[in-house]
Design a protein around this motif. Structure first.
Motif, mmCIF file in Angstrom:
data_model
loop_
_atom_site.group_PDB
_atom_site.id
_atom_site.type_symbol
_atom_site.label_atom_id
_atom_site.label_comp_id
_atom_site.label_asym_id
_atom_site.label_seq_id
_atom_site.Cartn_x
_atom_site.Cartn_y
_atom_site.Cartn_z
ATOM 1 N N GLY A 117 -1.404 6.810 -3.478
ATOM 2 C CA GLY A 117 -2.779 6.327 -3.628
ATOM 3 C C GLY A 117 -2.867 5.092 -4.498
ATOM 4 N N THR A 118 -1.928 4.160 -4.296
ATOM 5 C CA THR A 118 -1.895 2.949 -5.123
ATOM 6 C C THR A 118 -1.777 1.697 -4.264
ATOM 7 O OG1 THR A 118 0.522 3.054 -5.358
ATOM 8 C CG2 THR A 118 -0.815 4.126 -7.074
ATOM 9 N N ILE A 119 -2.090 0.572 -4.886
ATOM 10 C CA ILE A 119 -1.907 -0.730 -4.259
ATOM 11 C C ILE A 119 -1.222 -1.648 -5.268
ATOM 12 C CG2 ILE A 119 -4.273 -1.418 -4.922
ATOM 13 C CD1 ILE A 119 -4.269 -3.268 -2.457
ATOM 14 N N TYR A 120 -0.203 -2.357 -4.815
ATOM 15 C CA TYR A 120 0.519 -3.310 -5.660
ATOM 16 C C TYR A 120 -0.058 -4.701 -5.419
ATOM 17 C CZ TYR A 120 4.197 -6.460 -7.272
ATOM 18 O OH TYR A 120 4.885 -7.473 -7.885
ATOM 19 N N ILE A 121 -0.453 -5.377 -6.489
ATOM 20 C CA ILE A 121 -1.015 -6.725 -6.389
ATOM 21 C C ILE A 121 0.045 -7.720 -6.864
ATOM 22 C CG2 ILE A 121 -3.000 -8.192 -6.913
ATOM 23 C CD1 ILE A 121 -3.735 -5.405 -5.792
ATOM 24 N N PRO A 122 0.608 -8.542 -5.966
ATOM 25 C CA PRO A 122 1.628 -9.524 -6.393
ATOM 26 C C PRO A 122 1.045 -10.542 -7.364
ATOM 27 C CG PRO A 122 1.559 -9.299 -3.992
ATOM 28 C CD PRO A 122 0.344 -8.617 -4.518
ATOM 29 N N SER A 123 1.917 -11.164 -8.146
ATOM 30 C CA SER A 123 1.469 -12.176 -9.104
ATOM 31 C C SER A 123 1.004 -13.431 -8.369
ATOM 32 C CB SER A 123 2.596 -12.531 -10.068
ATOM 33 O OG SER A 123 3.675 -13.123 -9.365
ATOM 34 N N THR A 124 0.124 -14.164 -9.023
ATOM 35 C CA THR A 124 -0.333 -15.466 -8.528
ATOM 36 C C THR A 124 -0.044 -16.491 -9.619
ATOM 37 O OG1 THR A 124 -2.560 -15.237 -9.442
ATOM 38 C CG2 THR A 124 -2.195 -14.367 -7.217
ATOM 39 N N ARG A 125 -0.434 -17.719 -9.376
ATOM 40 C CA ARG A 125 -0.212 -18.765 -10.376
ATOM 41 C C ARG A 125 -0.909 -18.425 -11.684
ATOM 42 N NH1 ARG A 125 -3.179 -23.113 -11.636
ATOM 43 N NH2 ARG A 125 -4.543 -22.876 -9.837
ATOM 44 N N LYS A 126 -2.063 -17.770 -11.603
ATOM 45 C CA LYS A 126 -2.843 -17.490 -12.809
ATOM 46 C C LYS A 126 -2.695 -16.065 -13.335
ATOM 47 C CE LYS A 126 -6.509 -20.943 -12.223
ATOM 48 N NZ LYS A 126 -7.973 -21.158 -12.143
ATOM 49 N N LYS A 185 -9.309 4.554 -4.985
ATOM 50 C CA LYS A 185 -10.210 5.702 -4.961
ATOM 51 C C LYS A 185 -9.866 6.560 -3.746
ATOM 52 C CE LYS A 185 -12.782 4.173 -8.412
ATOM 53 N NZ LYS A 185 -12.835 4.867 -9.729
ATOM 54 N N SER A 186 -10.164 7.852 -3.830
ATOM 55 C CA SER A 186 -9.811 8.755 -2.729
ATOM 56 C C SER A 186 -10.458 8.319 -1.417
ATOM 57 C CB SER A 186 -10.215 10.194 -3.078
ATOM 58 O OG SER A 186 -11.608 10.268 -3.356
ATOM 59 N N TRP A 187 -11.713 7.836 -1.496
ATOM 60 C CA TRP A 187 -12.399 7.393 -0.275
ATOM 61 C C TRP A 187 -11.822 6.076 0.246
ATOM 62 C CZ3 TRP A 187 -14.586 8.739 -4.891
ATOM 63 C CH2 TRP A 187 -14.993 7.702 -5.749
ATOM 64 N N GLN A 188 -11.240 5.281 -0.644
ATOM 65 C CA GLN A 188 -10.556 4.068 -0.190
ATOM 66 C C GLN A 188 -9.300 4.435 0.608
ATOM 67 O OE1 GLN A 188 -10.431 1.911 -4.200
ATOM 68 N NE2 GLN A 188 -10.466 0.205 -2.776
ATOM 69 N N ILE A 189 -8.623 5.457 0.172
ATOM 70 C CA ILE A 189 -7.388 5.893 0.846
ATOM 71 C C ILE A 189 -7.696 6.304 2.286
ATOM 72 C CG2 ILE A 189 -5.519 7.596 0.843
ATOM 73 C CD1 ILE A 189 -5.818 7.688 -2.238
ATOM 74 N N ILE A 190 -8.804 7.018 2.473
ATOM 75 C CA ILE A 190 -9.209 7.453 3.819
ATOM 76 C C ILE A 190 -9.478 6.239 4.712
ATOM 77 C CG2 ILE A 190 -11.008 8.663 5.140
ATOM 78 C CD1 ILE A 190 -11.351 10.480 2.606
ATOM 79 N N MET A 237 -8.421 3.168 4.222
ATOM 80 C CA MET A 237 -7.196 2.384 4.361
ATOM 81 C C MET A 237 -6.269 2.997 5.412
ATOM 82 S SD MET A 237 -5.668 -0.382 3.207
ATOM 83 C CE MET A 237 -6.273 -0.783 1.565
ATOM 84 N N LYS A 238 -6.178 4.326 5.441
ATOM 85 C CA LYS A 238 -5.321 5.016 6.413
ATOM 86 C C LYS A 238 -5.782 4.706 7.837
ATOM 87 C CE LYS A 238 -3.254 9.582 7.259
ATOM 88 N NZ LYS A 238 -3.379 9.637 8.719
ATOM 89 N N ILE A 276 0.848 -1.195 0.000
ATOM 90 C CA ILE A 276 0.000 0.000 0.000
ATOM 91 C C ILE A 276 0.884 1.245 0.000
ATOM 92 C CG2 ILE A 276 -1.808 1.284 1.218
ATOM 93 C CD1 ILE A 276 -2.746 -1.416 0.191
ATOM 94 N N ASP A 277 0.632 2.148 -0.933
ATOM 95 C CA ASP A 277 1.340 3.432 -0.967
ATOM 96 C C ASP A 277 0.286 4.536 -0.851
ATOM 97 O OD1 ASP A 277 2.740 5.780 -1.585
ATOM 98 O OD2 ASP A 277 4.142 4.715 -2.897
ATOM 99 N N LEU A 278 0.047 4.976 0.373
ATOM 100 C CA LEU A 278 -0.985 5.986 0.614
ATOM 101 C C LEU A 278 -0.627 7.328 -0.020
ATOM 102 C CD1 LEU A 278 -1.924 5.263 4.351
ATOM 103 C CD2 LEU A 278 -3.260 4.704 2.311
ATOM 104 N N ARG A 279 0.662 7.635 -0.075
ATOM 105 C CA ARG A 279 1.094 8.915 -0.660
ATOM 106 C C ARG A 279 0.748 8.976 -2.146
ATOM 107 N NH1 ARG A 279 5.557 10.589 -3.192
ATOM 108 N NH2 ARG A 279 6.570 8.567 -2.896
#
Length: 296
Positions: free
Chosen positions: A166-175, A184-189, A191-192, A161-164
């Motif tokens: 406003g992004t989220i990194y999704i690691p790879s999976t098998r598929k 979204k801005s409201w997600q950041i609030i 999440m914080k 999570i990078d709140l500054r």
């Protein structure tokens, strides 16, 4: 085939997929032997002849699995220096049954699930259940805005999570491939608050202090997700399961962005996976039915 099996394991394929892949390549090698050649020397025209050979006894879906296996095998040969090109790279047999998604959620309906999710009315009125309710709302946001699945959520760590930014990194999976998605801005609030206040409460209560974004005292993330989906169904009866929500998100993305961008956002390794989410224009279909098959 041992080296090839190791190659497939490095790509994080399941045991079942690896077994199927190796079986399909053995079939290819047998055909090559009958034609006095090898996969290393196979030409594009010869490979098309092999596909025509498969068509005599196999469905389009089965043939496409053979092609998928060949794509990986030719990449393996290229990596070894035994081939210079991948002759199966852009091939696909048409006629495979298309996915049909029923009763998908619109963008507004997806957003309503997030805003409707109540964190005040909880089963037991204590600090832990209030904390888990707020955690669950954060998870709902990741379901309806980023289209994440259970295995994605289980893998997430705080550093993703990078709140500054406003992004989220999704690691790879098998598929699926890794990707970075905007929050979204409201997600950041939300999440914080979750990271600073809610997550520590949950960690202390279950006595787990690892780096997981969503600390668990069970190996199964579906334990949490099942309860969330059940609650979402009380807001909208169309909600079926995690896959149904993700399909809805991807189809809505396809209405906003070009297919290559949606492929990246969804983490699809192959564009064909994204294409399978393209939906027919139901309004045009209804119009055609009314025009050629009127009920009145």
């Amino acid at each position: 085939m041992k080296n090839y099996e190791t190659y497939l394991k490095k790509l994080n394929h399941s045991k079942r997929t690896i077994k199927s892949n190796i079986y399909n390549i053995k079939k290819l090698k047998e055909w090559c032997k009958s034609k006095r050649t090898k996969p290393e020397h196979l030409t594009y025209k010869q490979y098309l002849n092999y596909i025509n050979h498969l068509k005599t006894t196999n469905s389009p879906a089965t043939i496409n699995r053979h092609i998928w296996a060949a794509k990986h095998y030719f990449n393996f040969l290229i990596e070894k220096g035994d081939r210079a090109d991948n002759i199966a790279d852009d091939l696909k047999v048409r006629g495979e049954r298309k996915k049909v998604f029923h009763n998908l959620l619109s963008g507004d309906e997806l957003e309503d699930l997030f805003y409707s999710y109540d964190t005040n009315k909880v089963w037991k009125n204590n600090f832990y259940y209030k904390a888990t309710a707020k955690r669950n709302k954060v998870i709902v946001g990741l379901l309806v805005y980023q289209g994440l699945l259970s295995n994605n959520l289980k893998q997430l760590e705080v550093e993703h999570i990078d709140l500054r930014k406003g992004t989220i990194y999704i690691p790879s999976t098998r598929k699926n491939a890794s990707r970075t998605l905007a929050l979204k801005s409201w997600q950041i609030i939300e999440m914080k608050e979750y990271l600073e206040e809610v997550r520590p409460i949950i960690q202390d209560h279950i006595k787990t202090h690892d780096e997981k974004l969503f600390p668990l005292n069970t190996p199964q993330f579906n334990t949490i997700l099942h309860a969330i989906i059940k609650k979402l169904r009380t807001y909208n009866q169309k909600v079926a399961d995690n896959n149904h929500i993700r399909a809805s998100v991807i189809v809505n993305w396809l209405g906003q962005y070009n297919i290559r961008k949606v492929q990246q956002m969804a983490g699809h390794r192959h564009i064909t996976s994204t294409e399978s989410f393209k939906q027919d224009n139901l309004e045009n279909l209804t119009e055609a039915i009314n025009q050629f098959h009127p009920l009145n």
